[in-house]
Design a protein around this motif. Sequence first.
Motif, PDB file in Angstrom:
ATOM      1  N   ALA A   1      30.743  26.018  42.593  1.00  0.00           N
ATOM      2  CA  ALA A   1      32.232  25.851  43.063  1.00  0.00           C
ATOM      3  C   ALA A   1      33.178  25.236  41.788  1.00  0.00           C
ATOM      4  CB  ALA A   1      32.322  25.181  44.099  1.00  0.00           C
ATOM      5  N   ASP A   2      32.302  24.464  40.905  1.00  0.00           N
ATOM      6  CA  ASP A   2      33.182  23.769  39.691  1.00  0.00           C
ATOM      7  C   ASP A   2      33.449  24.715  38.715  1.00  0.00           C
ATOM      8  OD1 ASP A   2      30.022  22.466  39.795  1.00  0.00           O
ATOM      9  OD2 ASP A   2      30.558  23.117  37.653  1.00  0.00           O
ATOM     10  N   THR A   3      32.554  25.793  38.558  1.00  0.00           N
ATOM     11  CA  THR A   3      32.746  26.887  37.652  1.00  0.00           C
ATOM     12  C   THR A   3      33.917  27.662  38.009  1.00  0.00           C
ATOM     13  OG1 THR A   3      30.230  26.620  37.136  1.00  0.00           O
ATOM     14  CG2 THR A   3      31.673  28.697  36.146  1.00  0.00           C
ATOM     15  N   TYR A   4      33.913  28.013  39.310  1.00  0.00           N
ATOM     16  CA  TYR A   4      35.029  29.007  39.549  1.00  0.00           C
ATOM     17  C   TYR A   4      36.472  28.109  39.579  1.00  0.00           C
ATOM     18  CZ  TYR A   4      32.291  32.216  42.033  1.00  0.00           C
ATOM     19  OH  TYR A   4      31.305  33.438  42.334  1.00  0.00           O
ATOM     20  N   ALA A   5      36.375  26.639  39.933  1.00  0.00           N
ATOM     21  CA  ALA A   5      37.589  25.855  39.795  1.00  0.00           C
ATOM     22  C   ALA A   5      38.014  25.974  38.150  1.00  0.00           C
ATOM     23  CB  ALA A   5      37.258  24.457  40.204  1.00  0.00           C
ATOM     24  N   ALA A   6      37.071  25.974  37.442  1.00  0.00           N
ATOM     25  CA  ALA A   6      37.453  25.611  35.831  1.00  0.00           C
ATOM     26  C   ALA A   6      38.071  27.225  35.358  1.00  0.00           C
ATOM     27  CB  ALA A   6      36.191  25.474  35.055  1.00  0.00           C
ATOM     28  N   MET A   7      37.676  28.006  35.987  1.00  0.00           N
ATOM     29  CA  MET A   7      38.399  29.405  35.702  1.00  0.00           C
ATOM     30  C   MET A   7      39.692  29.473  36.053  1.00  0.00           C
ATOM     31  SD  MET A   7      34.994  31.977  36.412  1.00  0.00           S
ATOM     32  CE  MET A   7      35.967  33.235  36.408  1.00  0.00           C
ATOM     33  N   ASN A   8      40.020  28.746  37.221  1.00  0.00           N
ATOM     34  CA  ASN A   8      41.000  28.771  38.061  1.00  0.00           C
ATOM     35  C   ASN A   8      42.464  28.281  37.063  1.00  0.00           C
ATOM     36  OD1 ASN A   8      43.433  29.469  39.576  1.00  0.00           O
ATOM     37  ND2 ASN A   8      42.498  28.016  41.362  1.00  0.00           N
ATOM     38  N   ALA A   9      42.629  28.612  35.982  1.00  0.00           N
ATOM     39  CA  ALA A   9      43.565  27.944  35.150  1.00  0.00           C
ATOM     40  C   ALA A   9      44.609  29.000  34.474  1.00  0.00           C
ATOM     41  CB  ALA A   9      42.647  27.552  33.746  1.00  0.00           C
ATOM     42  N   PRO A  10      45.932  28.384  34.185  1.00  0.00           N
ATOM     43  CA  PRO A  10      46.892  29.221  33.706  1.00  0.00           C
ATOM     44  C   PRO A  10      46.521  30.316  32.699  1.00  0.00           C
ATOM     45  CG  PRO A  10      47.435  27.316  33.742  1.00  0.00           C
ATOM     46  CD  PRO A  10      46.528  27.141  33.821  1.00  0.00           C
ATOM     47  N   MET A  11      46.994  31.578  32.695  1.00  0.00           N
ATOM     48  CA  MET A  11      46.811  32.588  31.634  1.00  0.00           C
ATOM     49  C   MET A  11      47.533  32.103  30.434  1.00  0.00           C
ATOM     50  SD  MET A  11      44.856  34.779  31.219  1.00  0.00           S
ATOM     51  CE  MET A  11      44.094  34.312  32.933  1.00  0.00           C
ATOM     52  N   ILE A  12      46.922  32.445  29.102  1.00  0.00           N
ATOM     53  CA  ILE A  12      47.514  32.045  27.890  1.00  0.00           C
ATOM     54  C   ILE A  12      47.611  33.660  27.016  1.00  0.00           C
ATOM     55  CG2 ILE A  12      47.006  29.656  27.686  1.00  0.00           C
ATOM     56  CD1 ILE A  12      44.404  30.383  26.316  1.00  0.00           C
ATOM     57  N   GLY A  13      48.197  33.531  26.197  1.00  0.00           N
ATOM     58  CA  GLY A  13      48.258  34.741  25.406  1.00  0.00           C
ATOM     59  C   GLY A  13      46.926  34.649  24.295  1.00  0.00           C
TER      60      GLY A  13
ATOM     61  N   PRO B   1      40.523  39.608  25.782  1.00  0.00           N
ATOM     62  CA  PRO B   1      39.494  39.073  26.213  1.00  0.00           C
ATOM     63  C   PRO B   1      39.501  38.690  27.836  1.00  0.00           C
ATOM     64  CG  PRO B   1      40.085  37.377  25.024  1.00  0.00           C
ATOM     65  CD  PRO B   1      41.111  38.361  24.911  1.00  0.00           C
ATOM     66  N   CYS B   2      38.315  38.461  28.297  1.00  0.00           N
ATOM     67  CA  CYS B   2      38.211  37.906  29.791  1.00  0.00           C
ATOM     68  C   CYS B   2      38.612  36.280  29.629  1.00  0.00           C
ATOM     69  CB  CYS B   2      37.032  38.411  30.493  1.00  0.00           C
ATOM     70  SG  CYS B   2      35.764  37.854  29.300  1.00  0.00           S
ATOM     71  N   ILE B   3      39.780  36.006  29.646  1.00  0.00           N
ATOM     72  CA  ILE B   3      40.243  34.695  29.355  1.00  0.00           C
ATOM     73  C   ILE B   3      39.756  33.736  30.601  1.00  0.00           C
ATOM     74  CG2 ILE B   3      42.248  33.000  29.040  1.00  0.00           C
ATOM     75  CD1 ILE B   3      43.760  35.384  27.461  1.00  0.00           C
ATOM     76  N   SER B   4      39.820  34.091  31.498  1.00  0.00           N
ATOM     77  CA  SER B   4      39.449  33.358  32.861  1.00  0.00           C
ATOM     78  C   SER B   4      37.836  32.967  32.443  1.00  0.00           C
ATOM     79  CB  SER B   4      39.664  33.988  34.040  1.00  0.00           C
ATOM     80  OG  SER B   4      40.936  34.226  34.168  1.00  0.00           O
ATOM     81  N   LEU B   5      37.122  34.162  32.218  1.00  0.00           N
ATOM     82  CA  LEU B   5      35.781  33.449  32.112  1.00  0.00           C
ATOM     83  C   LEU B   5      35.202  32.851  30.920  1.00  0.00           C
ATOM     84  CD1 LEU B   5      34.173  37.289  32.641  1.00  0.00           C
ATOM     85  CD2 LEU B   5      33.611  35.282  34.002  1.00  0.00           C
ATOM     86  N   ILE B   6      36.304  32.920  29.783  1.00  0.00           N
ATOM     87  CA  ILE B   6      36.347  32.032  28.560  1.00  0.00           C
ATOM     88  C   ILE B   6      36.538  30.609  29.125  1.00  0.00           C
ATOM     89  CG2 ILE B   6      36.801  31.436  26.148  1.00  0.00           C
ATOM     90  CD1 ILE B   6      37.542  34.376  26.002  1.00  0.00           C
ATOM     91  N   TYR B   7      37.292  30.417  30.064  1.00  0.00           N
ATOM     92  CA  TYR B   7      37.503  28.994  30.534  1.00  0.00           C
ATOM     93  C   TYR B   7      36.221  28.415  31.499  1.00  0.00           C
ATOM     94  CZ  TYR B   7      42.771  28.838  30.309  1.00  0.00           C
ATOM     95  OH  TYR B   7      44.059  28.865  29.784  1.00  0.00           O
ATOM     96  N   GLY B   8      35.572  29.359  32.151  1.00  0.00           N
ATOM     97  CA  GLY B   8      34.412  29.291  32.701  1.00  0.00           C
ATOM     98  C   GLY B   8      33.243  28.909  31.877  1.00  0.00           C
ATOM     99  N   LEU B   9      33.317  29.524  30.599  1.00  0.00           N
ATOM    100  CA  LEU B   9      32.094  29.269  29.646  1.00  0.00           C
ATOM    101  C   LEU B   9      32.432  27.936  29.031  1.00  0.00           C
ATOM    102  CD1 LEU B   9      30.030  30.678  27.754  1.00  0.00           C
ATOM    103  CD2 LEU B   9      32.018  31.233  26.361  1.00  0.00           C
ATOM    104  N   ARG B  10      33.581  27.647  28.586  1.00  0.00           N
ATOM    105  CA  ARG B  10      33.781  26.279  28.144  1.00  0.00           C
ATOM    106  C   ARG B  10      33.384  25.253  29.117  1.00  0.00           C
ATOM    107  NH1 ARG B  10      39.849  24.440  27.007  1.00  0.00           N
ATOM    108  NH2 ARG B  10      39.800  24.821  29.117  1.00  0.00           N
ATOM    109  N   HIS B  11      33.336  25.400  30.437  1.00  0.00           N
ATOM    110  CA  HIS B  11      33.110  24.355  31.616  1.00  0.00           C
ATOM    111  C   HIS B  11      31.510  24.584  31.423  1.00  0.00           C
ATOM    112  CE1 HIS B  11      33.024  22.138  34.973  1.00  0.00           C
ATOM    113  NE2 HIS B  11      32.216  22.927  35.663  1.00  0.00           N
TER     114      HIS B  11
END
Length: 359
Positions: free
Chosen positions: A17-29, A238-248
């Motif tokens: 759940a914490d990984t999904y939560a980390a992916m739930n971040a605003p989109m960036i260019g 790129p799949c920016i949401s996944l990259i947020y998840g990756l960072r987490h």
Amino acid sequence: MRDHVKLFIPGPVEVSADTYAAMNAPMIGHRSKDFQVLYADVHEKLQTLFGTTQQVYLSTSSAWGVMEGAIRNLVNKKVLNCCCGAFSDKWYDVSLRCGKQAEALKVDWGQAITADLVDAKLATGEFDVVTVVHSETSTGVLSPVEEIAKLKAKYPDVLFVVDTVSSFTTLPMHFDSWGLDILLTGSQKAFAMPPGLALFAASEAAYARAAEVKDRGYYFDLLEFQANGKNSMTPSTPCISLIYGLRHQLNKMLAEGLENRYARHARLNGMVHDWVRKNGFEFFAPEGYRTKGLTCVKNKDGFDVAAFVSLLKKRHNLAIDGGYGKIKGQTFRISNMGDESDESIAELIAALDDTMGAL
Ligand SMILES: *Cc1c(COP(=O)(O)O)cnc(C)c1O
């Protein structure tokens, strides 16, 4: 009863759940400074995991994209595809479909690829690329990549391409000191992220080869990745949401400590192995060649794998895999990759025991 089917199949695996939560971040260019900062952050951590000072790339694709890309970018003469199971066998098929000269070095499913076998083939002088799957997920076999890569000293013009999709982050990787040319992995196995992101590192020799190869295409062109990567960017959006998840997930890994993470995977794998032995099953992979992120169990007479898998799901909302490709039913597979713990594997084992009793 849990609210969803928890996956102990060897990919995709359960996402926390914490990984999904980390992916739930605003989109960036993806051409913004914000993206460059995100990229640089994950990049430095990825270099540690890959064991490299070379660039590591983020590909918005599954691992197969990069596997195909490696063939398209690097094969000028002929590729040796080392085949010991479903994924490694398929790589040979992909080479042919890319219109490349290719040969399959085949061992029986359940066996490992050894340096001696590869040596004998490379000695013909026919090959300029060799592909090896480190952890063959269909059979649970771990091939000795470090030893195979030592052949580089004898065959300096051959590029070594390694798929570590189901071993990456379960075992240490040393891209530079092993002397590999491409090492690739994907997000939905031990990274415990949703599918859709592949990661890879490339050597100087790989860039030099790519520069000589025609028809590399665009989406997986290594030189595009290199040029954009220098600027902390990717060739396409790129799949920016996944990259947020990756960072987490990378932050979690480094907080745990990589050695602790590798030890945890070995320990949890050992717990599953104990269950296998206790229940009179054998392993599909030989001793000394068993991967750490999953277990491929050889079925025994009179045991209905399909019924077991479906009863486990019905009683416990847990999914294991009933065997892949031509060994479906003759084997079954249990993953311990990703965010699993001593407690969660103990829970799985209790559920396996309960299901055995109810069968
Ligand atoms: C899962 C897996 C792949 C394929 O990955 P995709 O993400 O489906 O492209 C390739 N190689 C190995 C060893 C795997 O386990």
